[in-house]
Design a protein around this motif. Sequence first.
Motif, PDB file in Angstrom:
ATOM      1  N   PHE A   9       4.452   0.166  -3.579  1.00 16.84           N
ATOM      2  CA  PHE A   9       3.863  -0.466  -2.398  1.00 16.84           C
ATOM      3  C   PHE A   9       2.398  -0.066  -2.166  1.00 16.84           C
ATOM      4  O   PHE A   9       1.750  -0.626  -1.293  1.00 16.84           O
ATOM      5  N   ARG A  68       0.457  -0.647  -4.542  1.00 21.69           N
ATOM      6  CA  ARG A  68      -0.130  -1.678  -5.389  1.00 21.69           C
ATOM      7  C   ARG A  68       0.581  -3.022  -5.188  1.00 21.69           C
ATOM      8  O   ARG A  68       0.575  -3.870  -6.076  1.00 21.69           O
ATOM      9  N   GLY A  69       1.180  -3.189  -4.039  1.00 20.88           N
ATOM     10  CA  GLY A  69       1.867  -4.443  -3.790  1.00 20.88           C
ATOM     11  C   GLY A  69       2.429  -4.492  -2.391  1.00 20.88           C
ATOM     12  O   GLY A  69       2.360  -3.509  -1.655  1.00 20.88           O
ATOM     13  N   ARG A  70       2.945  -5.649  -1.995  1.00 22.71           N
ATOM     14  CA  ARG A  70       3.617  -5.737  -0.706  1.00 22.71           C
ATOM     15  C   ARG A  70       4.717  -6.783  -0.734  1.00 22.71           C
ATOM     16  O   ARG A  70       4.795  -7.596  -1.660  1.00 22.71           O
ATOM     17  N   ASP A  80      -2.426  -5.395  -7.313  1.00 19.16           N
ATOM     18  CA  ASP A  80      -2.081  -6.091  -6.075  1.00 19.16           C
ATOM     19  C   ASP A  80      -1.070  -7.187  -6.385  1.00 19.16           C
ATOM     20  O   ASP A  80      -1.426  -8.321  -6.684  1.00 19.16           O
ATOM     21  N   ARG A  98       2.192  -9.302  -5.035  1.00 16.51           N
ATOM     22  CA  ARG A  98       2.874  -9.688  -3.793  1.00 16.51           C
ATOM     23  C   ARG A  98       4.238 -10.288  -4.109  1.00 16.51           C
ATOM     24  O   ARG A  98       4.322 -11.234  -4.900  1.00 16.51           O
ATOM     25  N   PRO A 130      -2.598  -4.402  -0.126  1.00 16.80           N
ATOM     26  CA  PRO A 130      -2.223  -3.037  -0.521  1.00 16.80           C
ATOM     27  C   PRO A 130      -3.468  -2.261  -0.944  1.00 16.80           C
ATOM     28  O   PRO A 130      -4.418  -2.840  -1.483  1.00 16.80           O
ATOM     29  N   GLY A 182      -4.162  -0.312  -3.321  1.00 15.58           N
ATOM     30  CA  GLY A 182      -4.535  -0.388  -4.731  1.00 15.58           C
ATOM     31  C   GLY A 182      -5.393  -1.594  -5.071  1.00 15.58           C
ATOM     32  O   GLY A 182      -6.070  -1.619  -6.100  1.00 15.58           O
TER      33      GLY A 182
END
Lengths: 511, 511
Positions: free
Chosen positions: A232, A234-236, A252, A254, B41, B43
């Motif tokens: 998270f 490096r992402g969501r 990033d 998603r 995010p 990152g």
Amino acid sequence: MSHAATNQAATFESLCQTFRDAAKLSTTADTLEWDERTGMPRGGAEYRAEQVAYLRGLVHDMQTSPRVGEQLQTLQDWDAAKDPHSDIGATLKWLASDYHRQCKLPSELVQRTASCSVRGQGVWDAARKADDYKLFQPVLNEMLALKRETGERLQTESQTVYEALLDEFEPGAKAAALTKTFADLRADLVELIREISDSPRQVDTSLITQTFDKASQQKFSHLIAEAIGFDFERGRLDETSHPFCTTLGPSDCRILTRYESNFLPTSIFGTLHEAGHGLYEQGMREDWFGLPPGSYASLGIHESQSRLWENLVGRTLAFWEHFTPTLKEHFPTTLGDATVEQLHRCFNAVQPSLIRVEADEATYNLHIIVRFELEQALIGGDLSTDDLPVAWSDAYEEVIGVRPPSAADGVLQDVHWSAGLIGYFPTYTLGNLAAAQLYDAAKDELGDLDTMVRRGEFSPLHQWLKKHVHQQGRTRTADELITEATGQPLSAAPLIRSLRNRYGQVYDLND
Amino acid sequence: MSHAATNQAATFESLCQTFRDAAKLSTTADTLEWDERTGMPRGGAEYRAEQVAYLRGLVHDMQTSPRVGEQLQTLQDWDAAKDPHSDIGATLKWLASDYHRQCKLPSELVQRTASCSVRGQGVWDAARKADDYKLFQPVLNEMLALKRETGERLQTESQTVYEALLDEFEPGAKAAALTKTFADLRADLVELIREISDSPRQVDTSLITQTFDKASQQKFSHLIAEAIGFDFERGRLDETSHPFCTTLGPSDCRILTRYESNFLPTSIFGTLHEAGHGLYEQGMREDWFGLPPGSYASLGIHESQSRLWENLVGRTLAFWEHFTPTLKEHFPTTLGDATVEQLHRCFNAVQPSLIRVEADEATYNLHIIVRFELEQALIGGDLSTDDLPVAWSDAYEEVIGVRPPSAADGVLQDVHWSAGLIGYFPTYTLGNLAAAQLYDAAKDELGDLDTMVRRGEFSPLHQWLKKHVHQQGRTRTADELITEATGQPLSAAPLIRSLRNRYGQVYDLND
């Protein structure tokens, strides 16, 4: 290095920079689309479409510029690129094949297809709502003609028109081999489903069709995505109506899921599915972002990563031995009394049904087989769109055992054909097959995966996939990747074994 | 039309198309920035910066291409563009002035400034956290040198270097006129604040410093934004740490606010402020989107629209006569017993303080005056950065009556100078002045605005602003726009009258 080689290295770097720059724009367009699907105000739609089209146009111009063609030409005989499995070799192989592919398609055909796709999806949506196939048929005819022309322009001597279309999603896939694999699969699945429906032990799913608070579903979804390794930082994870995974930059990613108040599996398995895609994206080599070594091998391989976590891990008894206590903490009133076995059974209920996206794991691939056969017949001219609705219903009755009462729940259920995605459906089943085969290979190497999963130790499996799949990028074709990672070419056997094993537990089937 | 005129019309259309295309990319970059500030995010930061820089670079290249220069040349004597207040005339006037401005700046200077700005903001952030001005001073020196060089290259014969910088934010503004206006304002404000602090009737703000549920704050914020006319079909409201308003397309305006659990005004007046900006953006002519007639007149005018709704409407007794019952419904336990008068008093409390962004309406402009004087001295070379901290503290003590105990709460409090925004601060006060003057003019024309506000009828005021401000776009300079809309050039008198009137009620001041 010789002078020529130095020049070629510089040319290669310049070529890569063009594609890195193009990736900056295409991930930007992806960001616009992510925003569109997560919360853009309705009024923004028209201009957003203009922005995305403009960006995609710039990307296309960059990737097909005469300079790119010259650079590819210059690098054709470069020693450093001789090995097509090396990073440089794979880069040049795929950039050249994409370039030549693009050059074969006149831009007016690309534009007509893009425009038909936008229009087609609108017409499809209206036709589905009105349950009126006739409304959809003209635009389907138009799209089929465009895709047939596209396939004819792209096809090589050894390819059918359909294979040329398939190639865009699953490079190198052969329709004949797919037909054979799918036929094996179909026979085994039909038999398995017959056994399941004959079993005296059926599944009561009332436990998972209660009302589940959205905030708790969100928390649990976040928790399981993080547990299996989704980063998270490096992402969501967000909410949307049609779940997907999109990568907006090397760090990033998603993922998006959907929350059904009355059906708990939607968010749980939707999240595991998208997080599986996300692990693939997050596991690629960042320094090759925007270039083949930092891209996915094929859509089938991408789907294998989502299906592996969703089904091969997420639907096992071991997984629910680990997560049932946590799940019960999130839903104390509805699931306070649930047992691991009850949940495991609920999450593996099989019921032949009409709608692909709601199908269980056993019947899912039959939905794909129907589409794979019909779309080949449509493109090949063996089936007219006049006869499609009846052909669809007949196929459902024959293959799955249910007959759609309406076009909306039958031939109109999927957006794909309206969007020009012909040759895309098989990648779903290829993904299912590859998932099972990769899981078996990981187990062979890592030992008792069930025990690890039961303890919540997902990292060994994650790292194995990272090494054998994620970090390979597109330096291998899907077939090569599977063969190297598992020691065997792709086959239906591991999936069937896996389903027999799991459904055997749930439905008390004889071995 | 003559043949030449036909050609010129076609050239104009082509020129406009370039800027419309550039707007597609710049609003795309804005979307990336919106995403960065709402939930990207961590990152993703590095790649996001690359994407934005790449897009901004493309926009710059498009807007300063030799072809644009030739087209502007061709259109110089075009009859249709003679009137600088016509849409065509204003378009050419501003595009030409922006073009020549850009051409005066070597791209290495632009790049060095951009790079210093990114670095400077990072250094500023660290220096503020460490409360260490010495850490910040070198990059401030560097930025001042860059901005001085920029100003010297841009300045016309009638401009000082500082005015050349100011011109980017407030086209046509003159430092001498500002100095005069600000001096008048300062004298009146200092007197007003003295009277307030001498008043025996002080304000108890304990009512609005209780704990307020975020979800209820969000609902109330949405409600007031919608009530004053913000169109949620063409925009949305989100949360961020530093509130702003950004326009991502002609029908997609995003406003962002902040929720403080222990200070209710932050979200209420933050939302009204950003919604005021949003009404301006939503009120512009869509068919001129991306071109001067569809753009804001100046940053001062933009600020006038936010301040008008935040202060001239939002802090009045009439506004709270209308909204108090609804506010109490949202916060029944904390505000159940509050009266209209109590809330109105709380929302108009005056307290000289150290931090600009937390300042009340009476003292706010004094914070700006300090910055306006110091930044002129810095750019003009009359003040060295060695002496800046002491000069800052002395000015605060003299003008506002408080002396910062630290650099963090003093000279290091604002990001602007580190980002190269020199000449920006005055636009905040110009906005406050213009807001009061526009409100008075609207009242003169529309009649009893207080009664309308008390009834929740915001549309007449909104429509008046739309006609006199929003739809004018950049066909007028800020001065011209204010003079045409209010019949007077900009002055400090309306703001002072307005403050005296409102604070007179709250603090029982003598007239």
